[in-house]
Enzyme design. Structure first.
Site, short mmCIF file in Angstrom:
data_model
loop_
_atom_site.label_atom_id
_atom_site.label_comp_id
_atom_site.label_asym_id
_atom_site.label_seq_id
_atom_site.Cartn_x
_atom_site.Cartn_y
_atom_site.Cartn_z
CG HIS A 1 -1.73 -1.35 1.30
ND1 HIS A 1 -2.63 -1.28 2.33
CD2 HIS A 1 -2.18 -1.91 0.45
CE1 HIS A 1 -3.59 -2.15 1.43
NE2 HIS A 1 -3.53 -2.93 0.95
CD GLU B 1 -2.23 4.15 3.36
OE1 GLU B 1 -1.40 3.14 2.88
OE2 GLU B 1 -2.89 4.43 4.47
CB CYS C 1 -6.23 -0.85 4.98
SG CYS C 1 -4.45 -0.87 4.96
CB CYS D 1 -1.52 1.42 5.99
SG CYS D 1 -1.44 0.93 4.31
ZN LIG Z 1 -3.31 0.18 3.95
#
Ligand SMILES: [Zn+2]
Length: 159
Positions: free
Chosen positions: A58, A60, A87, A90
């Site tokens: 992801h 991040e 999410c 993250c």
């Molecule tokens: Zn994430």
């Protein structure tokens, strides 16, 4: 230390959204992130889950891992800007990295992390600021352009 609340959120979010476009152009999910220390961008990242066939990549996670050693000393003064609300993976990684300030654009209706943050003392005490809705319309447009299905799972907070 620069007060994280006094940073130019729109400027740094526009940089995160540039990263989201890079990911979208490449065929990945259109999400980008930058990490700011003392008013300067220290690290950038964007989603590459599809092109790298790795579900942990992801935006991040990439921004954090692109500059991992820096966080050992400076994480607490950093702000992470992400074009989509973090999410569960993250958010946990941000907390474990000791980054205390999170700014995001669109909300993630699917993960709905706010009640989770409030429900867990460990996480709640370590998230010192959690600011949403910065350039939310711009981020939403990028998501809609590159991934219409994903656009149904996010909210600008106004719709
Ligand atoms: Zn994430």
């Amino acid at each position: 230390m620069v007060n994280p609340e006094e940073l130019d959120h729109e400027y740094f979010m526009s940089e995160a959204i540039k990263e989201a476009k890079i990911a979208g152009e490449r065929g990945d999910l259109p999400v980008g992130a930058v990490i700011v220390h003392e008013g300067k961008i220290i690290s950038r990242g964007n989603n590459s889950t599809k092109t790298n066939q790795n579900r942990t990549l992801h935006a991040e996670m990439s921004a954090i891992n692109n500059h991992a050693a820096f966080w050992q000393q400076h994480a607490r003064e950093c702000v992470i800007y992400t074009s989509l609300e973090p999410c569960i993976m993250c958010l946990s990684t941000i907390v474990m990295t000791n980054i205390r300030h999170i700014v995001y654009a669109v909300e993630d209706k699917y993960m709905n992390m706010k009640p989770f943050i409030k429900s867990n003392d460990y996480i709640d005490q370590r998230v010192h600021s959690y600011t949403g809705g910065i350039l939310a319309e711009e981020s939403f447009e990028v998501i809609q352009t590159y991934h219409e299905e994903m656009a149904g799972l996010v909210s600008t907070g106004k719709r």
